[in-house]
Design a protein around this motif. Structure first.
Motif, PDB file in Angstrom:
ATOM      1  N   ASP A 181      61.553  46.729  39.933  1.00 35.88           N
ATOM      2  CA  ASP A 181      60.352  46.063  40.415  1.00 35.88           C
ATOM      3  C   ASP A 181      59.123  46.709  39.781  1.00 35.88           C
ATOM      4  OD1 ASP A 181      61.797  44.376  42.089  1.00 35.88           O
ATOM      5  OD2 ASP A 181      61.797  45.846  43.718  1.00 35.88           O
ATOM      6  N   ASP A 199      45.846  46.209  46.913  1.00 34.87           N
ATOM      7  CA  ASP A 199      46.243  45.259  45.879  1.00 34.87           C
ATOM      8  C   ASP A 199      46.229  45.918  44.504  1.00 34.87           C
ATOM      9  OD1 ASP A 199      46.514  42.956  47.581  1.00 34.87           O
ATOM     10  OD2 ASP A 199      44.330  42.894  47.733  1.00 34.87           O
ATOM     11  N   HIS A 200      46.802  45.195  43.518  1.00 36.27           N
ATOM     12  CA  HIS A 200      46.791  45.625  42.120  1.00 36.27           C
ATOM     13  C   HIS A 200      45.963  44.618  41.321  1.00 36.27           C
ATOM     14  CE1 HIS A 200      49.954  48.673  42.687  1.00 36.27           C
ATOM     15  NE2 HIS A 200      50.519  47.802  43.509  1.00 36.27           N
ATOM     16  N   TYR A 201      44.922  45.129  40.661  1.00 40.64           N
ATOM     17  CA  TYR A 201      44.052  44.235  39.897  1.00 40.64           C
ATOM     18  C   TYR A 201      43.266  45.100  38.923  1.00 40.64           C
ATOM     19  CZ  TYR A 201      41.263  39.968  39.164  1.00 40.64           C
ATOM     20  OH  TYR A 201      40.681  38.840  38.641  1.00 40.64           O
ATOM     21  N   ARG A 237      53.588  49.386  34.031  1.00 38.28           N
ATOM     22  CA  ARG A 237      53.759  48.670  35.307  1.00 38.28           C
ATOM     23  C   ARG A 237      55.239  48.562  35.650  1.00 38.28           C
ATOM     24  NH1 ARG A 237      51.079  42.995  35.042  1.00 38.28           N
ATOM     25  NH2 ARG A 237      51.874  43.156  32.916  1.00 38.28           N
ATOM     26  N   GLY A 249      46.783  41.108  37.624  1.00 38.84           N
ATOM     27  CA  GLY A 249      47.086  41.694  38.912  1.00 38.84           C
ATOM     28  C   GLY A 249      47.546  40.656  39.911  1.00 38.84           C
ATOM     29  N   ASP A 250      47.656  41.076  41.180  1.00 39.12           N
ATOM     30  CA  ASP A 250      48.178  40.198  42.225  1.00 39.12           C
ATOM     31  C   ASP A 250      47.132  39.907  43.291  1.00 39.12           C
ATOM     32  OD1 ASP A 250      47.957  42.635  43.486  1.00 39.12           O
ATOM     33  OD2 ASP A 250      50.099  42.921  43.807  1.00 39.12           O
ATOM     34  N   SER A 278      44.611  37.976  45.586  1.00 46.99           N
ATOM     35  CA  SER A 278      44.612  36.599  46.072  1.00 46.99           C
ATOM     36  C   SER A 278      43.421  35.832  45.490  1.00 46.99           C
ATOM     37  CB  SER A 278      44.540  36.573  47.597  1.00 46.99           C
ATOM     38  OG  SER A 278      43.285  37.071  48.045  1.00 46.99           O
ATOM     39  N   GLN A 304      39.686  37.178  44.592  1.00 45.85           N
ATOM     40  CA  GLN A 304      39.177  37.104  43.224  1.00 45.85           C
ATOM     41  C   GLN A 304      37.798  36.454  43.193  1.00 45.85           C
ATOM     42  OE1 GLN A 304      41.754  35.868  39.978  1.00 45.85           O
ATOM     43  NE2 GLN A 304      43.570  36.163  41.259  1.00 45.85           N
TER      44      GLN A 304
END
Length: 744
Positions: A339, A503-505, A523, A696-697, A699, A703
């Protein structure tokens, strides 16, 4: 010159006119080694600067810090033959002569006592101390103890006026004898790397003249395993080419050197020294005697063909610690998918992480003495951790300490990356809280409730050091002061850091994230989402850079790159979704020729680095007057907008070493920024990105909020538009209501 040629030339040679060649050390305080051999005897002479054997900034003894300790690791395959400590020092003129002295101990045994003469006070002195070789073990402690009293003292109370300082230039010289090593894989990764040895790790890899992508993939996987094991030590994989034939006098042509080595071979390609070995029928690893020195070993990674070397390297990395015997054979290895953000070295965002998981031993969380060095806890955060609008990173902190004599000014100081954050008063209870765990707020903010300890987000980077410094006061009267070494402070290993919900961004391109943690490639810690593109015929310098990149990423993640993919430009699919690392001048040119340079050119034009014909009208003349120059550049992949391309190239192959050493150096690697970094003898020149992209992930609504907040003018327009829409709607509703009332 067309645009593609222009871009390639910019990366390779722009602003090179004032530069020259250089070799940058990977670590300033690395020990200096010299190796001698006499027939079948191998000896090594190593010089260790004394200040490299400790993390202390100043080697100073006084009444409050009466002892300091140096640490020296060692290898189990080397025996200390002799050792000499050369000490430069000064001491205080306030020291009372005759009864004051400094004791030098090796592993708790006194080996020398330095008498402190009043006539030599406050002058530089030098002494040579022979350390008994039989006292050395796998981990060695050299301790300095000050026993002193000042001239006017009536008792032995601690005093800062009685000091003894070890000066720069002091060094430890150790002569080692190489011992024979057994052909036993149970000790692997020994003898190539010993955890008890604190020095940098250098491992030679011997490769055939013809290197397929499969062979290089297997070599890269094994290099990554070593990197994941060496932890904070710098790893340098040195590639060499072996010869498959002997000379006319039946002598070996390969320069095997005088170190343990790793060699990759197949039935079709193997060194002349190992020609007598039988043919291989399945992937296999075996410890063999060194061709020149029987005390040394060669790890042979073998397979029937190049593809089998990948299975051998993967299986060896996965099975390390469970092997036995001189050799092991493997079946086909299937690496399980990983993952994203599963890197063992990174703090997880899926659960709370205990402090005991962040240090190699819980004893590192405890300190003795009034002026003990801080407790340092490493924090490796995911490089794209999104901390916008976060008050900080929460910690649940528990600590205990020896109670002060009275309610004095004793405190626990908390810092992040040497920047002070908060202090906590140490009362007479001796624990952080009367009962249970303590949660102390570092940032006072009205939105926080309870006792949440928050590390301020603006202090955090990718690689961090969280420091806890117990400062004990020595308030008292006369000789009633508490003994200097009786004060103890400890951070409990059950203290936790909590990144759950983050989060990841990330905003890219950003070479700092790449230089620090191999992002975005890391990653996936097994590099399953990465393509590494090499020249068709890579030079040894390019292979060295290839191994350095692999080692950098695996050292950051702590995991071998089981799903590494090495390829050439013509083999890259047109719809490749992976992040792509391009290494070498030829591969760079071929990549830009095949896939275009639109994204890169847009960045270069933003800095006026392209389109200036006077720089490229006669490129040969420019190159003749330029020195060595290497380039590191990142931009959005033309094959997938959610992927990145990072290129590494130089004006010539041998100058790639300049870039490699900068990337491996902890002090130099933090200097890379922006989308383009040019490396020369003058240092690193960076160019900020003029166009960004995000991965990234985060939302959709987060964003929207984040990007509108970065552009206040747009935010104002959006708010005005929303107000206008609401006003028009309200106006129409009121008008409609009024009209209905008139009709009634």
């Amino acid at each position: 010159m067309n645009t593609r040629q222009l871009v390639v030339f910019v990366i390779a040679s722009i602003i090179a006119c004032s530069l020259g060649s250089a070799s940058i050390q990977a670590q300033e305080n690395a020990p200096n080694r010299e190796l001698n051999d006499d027939s079948n005897v191998l000896t090594y002479r190593t010089q260790y600067p004394v200040d490299a054997l400790t993390s202390l900034q100043q080697l100073r003894l006084d009444g409050f810090t009466p002892s300091i300790e140096l640490g020296l690791g060692s290898r189990a395959d080397r025996l200390v033959n002799s050792a000499t400590l050369t000490l430069n020092y000064r001491y205080s003129p306030a020291i009372l002569a005759d009864i004051s002295q400094v004791n030098i101990l090796l592993n708790s045994e006194t080996v020398k006592t330095i008498s402190l003469n009043a006539n030599d006070a406050d002058t530089t002195q030098t002494i040579r101390v022979d350390l008994p070789a039989p006292l050395f073990t796998d981990y060695n402690r050299i301790t300095f103890e000050l026993v002193a009293q000042s001239v006017n003292e009536q008792c032995r109370a601690p005093s800062a006026s009685t000091w003894f300082e070890i000066l720069s230039g002091s060094q430890l010289n150790v002569n080692y004898l190489q011992l024979p090593v057994a052909n036993e894989l149970a000790y692997f990764p020994e003898p190539f790397f010993y955890r008890s040895d604190f020095s940098n790790v250098n491992i030679p890899f011997f490769l055939p003249e013809q290197q397929s992508t499969e062979l290089l993939t297997g070599a890269g996987i094994l290099a990554s395993y070593f990197a994941s094991e060496t932890q904070w030590r710098l790893l340098d994989i040195k590639p060499h080419i072996y010869q498959q034939k002997r000379d006319l006098n039946d002598q070996l042509l390969t320069a095997w050197g005088r170190h343990h080595a790793v060699v990759f071979m197949t039935n079709a390609q193997r060194p002349a020294a190992f020609k007598p070995l039988p043919e291989i029928t399945q992937p296999r690893v075996e410890l063999l005697d060194h061709p020149l020195y029987p005390q040394l070993k060669v790890l042979a990674v073998m397979a029937p063909d190049d593809a089998g070397l990948i299975d051998a390297a993967q299986a060896l990395a996965a099975a390390a610690g469970s092997l036995s015997g001189a050799y092991a054979t493997f079946n086909q290895f299937d690496a399980e998918p990983r993952d994203p953000y599963a890197a063992p070295n990174w703090i997880s965002t899926e659960r709370e992480v205990k402090f005991s998981e962040l240090v190699s031993d819980v004893s590192e969380l405890q300190r003795h003495g009034v002026k003990a060095p801080p407790i340092s806890v490493p924090l490796r955060l995911p490089p794209d951790l999104f901390i916008w609008q976060k008050s900080g990173v929460p910690l649940d902190l528990e600590y205990r300490y020896t109670a002060p004599i009275s309610n004095d000014d004793s405190r626990l100081l908390v810092s992040i990356n040497n920047e002070f954050v908060k202090s906590f008063k140490l009362d007479e209870s001796g624990v952080a809280s009367g009962v249970g765990e303590l949660r102390v707020p570092i940032i006072d903010t009205p939105i926080l409730s309870g006792n949440n300890l928050e590390l301020p987000a603006f202090k955090l980077g990718v690689v961090n050091q969280l420091q806890f410094n117990f400062k004990f006061s020595q308030i008292g009267a006369g000789c009633s002061l508490q003994p200097a070494n009786s004060s103890i402070g400890a951070i409990d290993g059950s203290s936790t850091i909590d990144l759950v919900g983050f989060d990841h961004y990330a905003q890219l391109p950003d070479l700092q994230l790449f230089a620090k943690a191999g992002y975005p490639f890391s990653r996936y810690d097994d590099l399953s989402n990465t393509l590494i593109v090499l020249d068709q015929e890579p030079s040894l310098d390019l292979l060295s850079l290839f191994f350095a990149n692999i080692a950098k990423m695996s050292a950051s993640t702590g995991y071998p790159v089981y799903n590494l993919s090495v390829t050439h430009v013509e083999q890259v699919p047109n719809n490749a979704s992976e992040d792509i690392l391009v290494l070498g001048q030829s591969a760079t040119q071929q990549w830009l020729a095949r896939f275009g340079d639109k994204n890169l050119t847009a960045q270069l034009l933003g800095h006026k680095l392209a389109g200036q014909s006077q720089l490229f009208a006669n490129p040969n003349a420019v190159l003749q007057n330029s020195g060595p120059l290497a380039a590191l550049v990142a931009f959005q992949s033309p094959l997938n907008p959610a992927a990145s391309v990072v290129m590494q190239t130089a004006t010539s192959s041998e100058h790639l070493n300049m870039l490699k050493e900068r990337l491996l150096s902890p002090s130099d690697s933090i200097q890379f920024h922006g989308f383009l970094s040019l490396v020369s003898v003058a240092g690193i020149t960076n160019y900020a990105a003029t166009q960004q992209y995000f991965i990234g992930d985060l939302s959709f609504w987060n964003q929207v909020k984040y990007h509108t907040a970065q552009h206040p003018f747009i935010l104002v327009l959006v708010v005005l538009f929303a107000v206008l829409v609401v006003a028009l709607g309200l106006y129409r509703w009121l008008r409609s209501s009024a009209k209905r009332k008139q009709e009634l």
